[in-house]
Scaffold this motif. Structure first.
Motif, mmCIF file in Angstrom:
data_model
loop_
_atom_site.group_PDB
_atom_site.id
_atom_site.type_symbol
_atom_site.label_atom_id
_atom_site.label_comp_id
_atom_site.label_asym_id
_atom_site.label_seq_id
_atom_site.Cartn_x
_atom_site.Cartn_y
_atom_site.Cartn_z
ATOM 1 N N ALA A 57 -8.167 0.002 5.861
ATOM 2 C CA ALA A 57 -7.857 1.332 5.330
ATOM 3 C C ALA A 57 -6.782 1.251 4.251
ATOM 4 C CB ALA A 57 -7.398 2.251 6.456
ATOM 5 N N LEU A 58 -5.881 0.281 4.381
ATOM 6 C CA LEU A 58 -4.800 0.133 3.400
ATOM 7 C C LEU A 58 -5.333 -0.406 2.078
ATOM 8 C CD1 LEU A 58 -2.038 -1.460 5.655
ATOM 9 C CD2 LEU A 58 -2.034 0.850 4.719
ATOM 10 N N ALA A 104 -3.603 6.332 1.377
ATOM 11 C CA ALA A 104 -3.970 5.088 2.056
ATOM 12 C C ALA A 104 -3.227 4.966 3.390
ATOM 13 C CB ALA A 104 -3.683 3.879 1.170
ATOM 14 N N VAL A 105 -1.942 5.346 3.385
ATOM 15 C CA VAL A 105 -1.161 5.248 4.623
ATOM 16 C C VAL A 105 -1.715 6.210 5.677
ATOM 17 C CG1 VAL A 105 1.108 5.609 5.652
ATOM 18 C CG2 VAL A 105 0.916 4.473 3.434
ATOM 19 N N HIS A 106 -2.036 7.419 5.269
ATOM 20 C CA HIS A 106 -2.601 8.372 6.226
ATOM 21 C C HIS A 106 -3.935 7.862 6.781
ATOM 22 C CE1 HIS A 106 0.238 11.689 6.160
ATOM 23 N NE2 HIS A 106 0.378 11.536 4.855
ATOM 24 N N ARG A 107 -4.760 7.304 5.890
ATOM 25 C CA ARG A 107 -6.029 6.730 6.347
ATOM 26 C C ARG A 107 -5.776 5.606 7.343
ATOM 27 N NH1 ARG A 107 -8.139 3.891 2.349
ATOM 28 N NH2 ARG A 107 -7.166 4.997 0.622
ATOM 29 N N ALA A 108 -4.766 4.790 7.045
ATOM 30 C CA ALA A 108 -4.463 3.650 7.923
ATOM 31 C C ALA A 108 -4.028 4.140 9.302
ATOM 32 C CB ALA A 108 -3.376 2.786 7.298
ATOM 33 N N LEU A 109 -3.213 5.176 9.347
ATOM 34 C CA LEU A 109 -2.765 5.697 10.640
ATOM 35 C C LEU A 109 -3.927 6.330 11.396
ATOM 36 C CD1 LEU A 109 0.752 7.192 9.826
ATOM 37 C CD2 LEU A 109 0.156 4.978 10.811
ATOM 38 N N ALA A 138 -6.718 5.171 11.549
ATOM 39 C CA ALA A 138 -7.495 4.076 12.153
ATOM 40 C C ALA A 138 -6.936 3.680 13.523
ATOM 41 C CB ALA A 138 -7.502 2.863 11.229
ATOM 42 N N LEU A 139 -5.777 4.240 13.867
ATOM 43 C CA LEU A 139 -5.154 3.922 15.166
ATOM 44 C C LEU A 139 -5.350 5.085 16.141
ATOM 45 C CD1 LEU A 139 -1.713 2.395 14.044
ATOM 46 C CD2 LEU A 139 -3.925 1.240 14.368
ATOM 47 N N LEU A 165 6.592 8.665 12.367
ATOM 48 C CA LEU A 165 5.982 7.350 12.140
ATOM 49 C C LEU A 165 6.052 6.982 10.658
ATOM 50 C CD1 LEU A 165 4.582 4.925 13.186
ATOM 51 C CD2 LEU A 165 2.536 6.289 13.612
ATOM 52 N N LEU A 166 5.747 7.946 9.795
ATOM 53 C CA LEU A 166 5.834 7.682 8.355
ATOM 54 C C LEU A 166 7.263 7.319 7.961
ATOM 55 C CD1 LEU A 166 3.568 10.539 6.930
ATOM 56 C CD2 LEU A 166 3.112 8.083 6.886
ATOM 57 N N ALA A 188 0.834 -1.203 0.000
ATOM 58 C CA ALA A 188 0.000 0.000 0.000
ATOM 59 C C ALA A 188 0.873 1.259 0.000
ATOM 60 C CB ALA A 188 -0.916 0.000 1.224
ATOM 61 N N GLN A 189 1.957 1.206 0.782
ATOM 62 C CA GLN A 189 2.874 2.357 0.798
ATOM 63 C C GLN A 189 3.439 2.607 -0.587
ATOM 64 O OE1 GLN A 189 5.085 0.796 4.470
ATOM 65 N NE2 GLN A 189 5.627 2.962 4.444
ATOM 66 N N ALA A 205 9.404 -0.521 4.922
ATOM 67 C CA ALA A 205 9.011 -0.877 3.558
ATOM 68 C C ALA A 205 10.232 -0.946 2.645
ATOM 69 C CB ALA A 205 7.996 0.133 3.020
ATOM 70 N N LYS A 262 -5.336 -4.107 12.044
ATOM 71 C CA LYS A 262 -6.324 -3.062 12.294
ATOM 72 C C LYS A 262 -6.285 -2.002 11.182
ATOM 73 C CE LYS A 262 -8.194 0.053 15.773
ATOM 74 N NZ LYS A 262 -8.202 0.491 17.178
ATOM 75 N N MET A 263 -5.077 -1.784 10.640
ATOM 76 C CA MET A 263 -4.940 -0.787 9.571
ATOM 77 C C MET A 263 -5.382 -1.336 8.217
ATOM 78 S SD MET A 263 -1.400 1.253 10.302
ATOM 79 C CE MET A 263 -0.305 -0.169 10.360
#
Lengths: 147, 147
Positions: free
Chosen positions: B144-145, A118-123, A125-126, B17-18, A27-28, B25, B140-141
């Motif tokens: 969204a991914l 997608a990565v921002h959306r995933a983060l 979610a936490l 974090l990114l 995804a990244q 990755a 959990k992510m």
DNA sequence: TATTGTTATACTCTATAACTATA
DNA sequence: TATAGTTATAGAGTATAACAATA
């Protein structure tokens, strides 16, 4: 039934964990490619541009990008043609050329990073505690990843 | 000083974090490239081969690899030339060709996954509880991914 | 008409090898 | 002689456009 004093949380099978990490990395990568393309760059051009936090010799760039030095010439050529980077002579060694990002190049890097949707959306979610835990875990792995 | 009832763990800055996730990755990608090369494959060939858990139409492969369908032709051609995959007709639609991995192709996929050295080393740096936590966080992510 | 796979084309990335200019 | 950067070359990935076969 004897309860274990400190119950070991079920460690997931390594294959499952690897698969999860592959989904994350995938995804990244897709995010990065799409963001770079949106800025008119290939992923390699964006990757190189992102390394230019300071002037870097072509040779060091090749090492950072894990590719042959001969490739860097063309990638920098194209970034230079778009006004996003430029070469400057090294003051101490006339063989060396240092590559630096132009202000426009640095702005492009910022935009690409902001477009990792997608990565921002995933983060998102936490919750904060989970983000901190994720960060700590990856940082713990980091020496092994880089070594 | 008023202590917070349930102290929120410091959430790391999103940029940090990114950056950590990018290091992870990047290591996975270098591992994968090196492992694929060791098996005589490009990363795209290995990536496609890894998708063949069941017969897949060219079109679906293009979607999974996030590339144009026209590229899949050449990649499958080269896998077929090495005896790692082959095309078979779709029984329900004569336009469709389904790609399947040969036994040797599946064995190659297994070897590539086993050769993800840096990633395996990184996971070895975690104890079972930490592995479980990492798995839970990435899972959990995941929606969204993928969404 | 729409879809599947292919081909043709042009561009980029890739490693290898040979070259130049410095050190 | 060794190193930094470049060039030339060939193979692979990439998107676009056009095509034949099939739906």
């Amino acid at each position: 039934m004897t309860a274990t004093a400190e119950p070991t949380p079920d460690a997931p099978p390594t294959q499952d964990l690897l698969q999860s990490l592959a989904v994350l990395a995938g995804a990244q990568w897709r995010d990065f490619q799409a963001a770079a393309a949106h800025e008119g760059l290939t992923s390699m051009q964006a990757k190189l541009l992102g390394q230019l936090v300071r002037p870097l010799p072509m040779r060091e760039l090749a090492a950072l990008l894990a590719c042959d030095a001969s490739n860097v010439t063309g990638i920098v050529d194209r970034l230079e043609a778009q006004g996003l980077a430029r070469r400057e002579p090294d003051p101490h060694d006339r063989r060396v050329k240092r590559v630096i990002a132009t202000p426009e190049g640095r702005e492009t890097v910022r935009r690409v990073r902001a477009e990792m949707h997608a990565v921002h959306r995933a983060l998102d979610a936490l919750d904060p505690a989970e983000r901190a835990a994720l960060y700590a875990l990856v940082e713990k792995m980091r020496p092994a990843l880089e070594g």
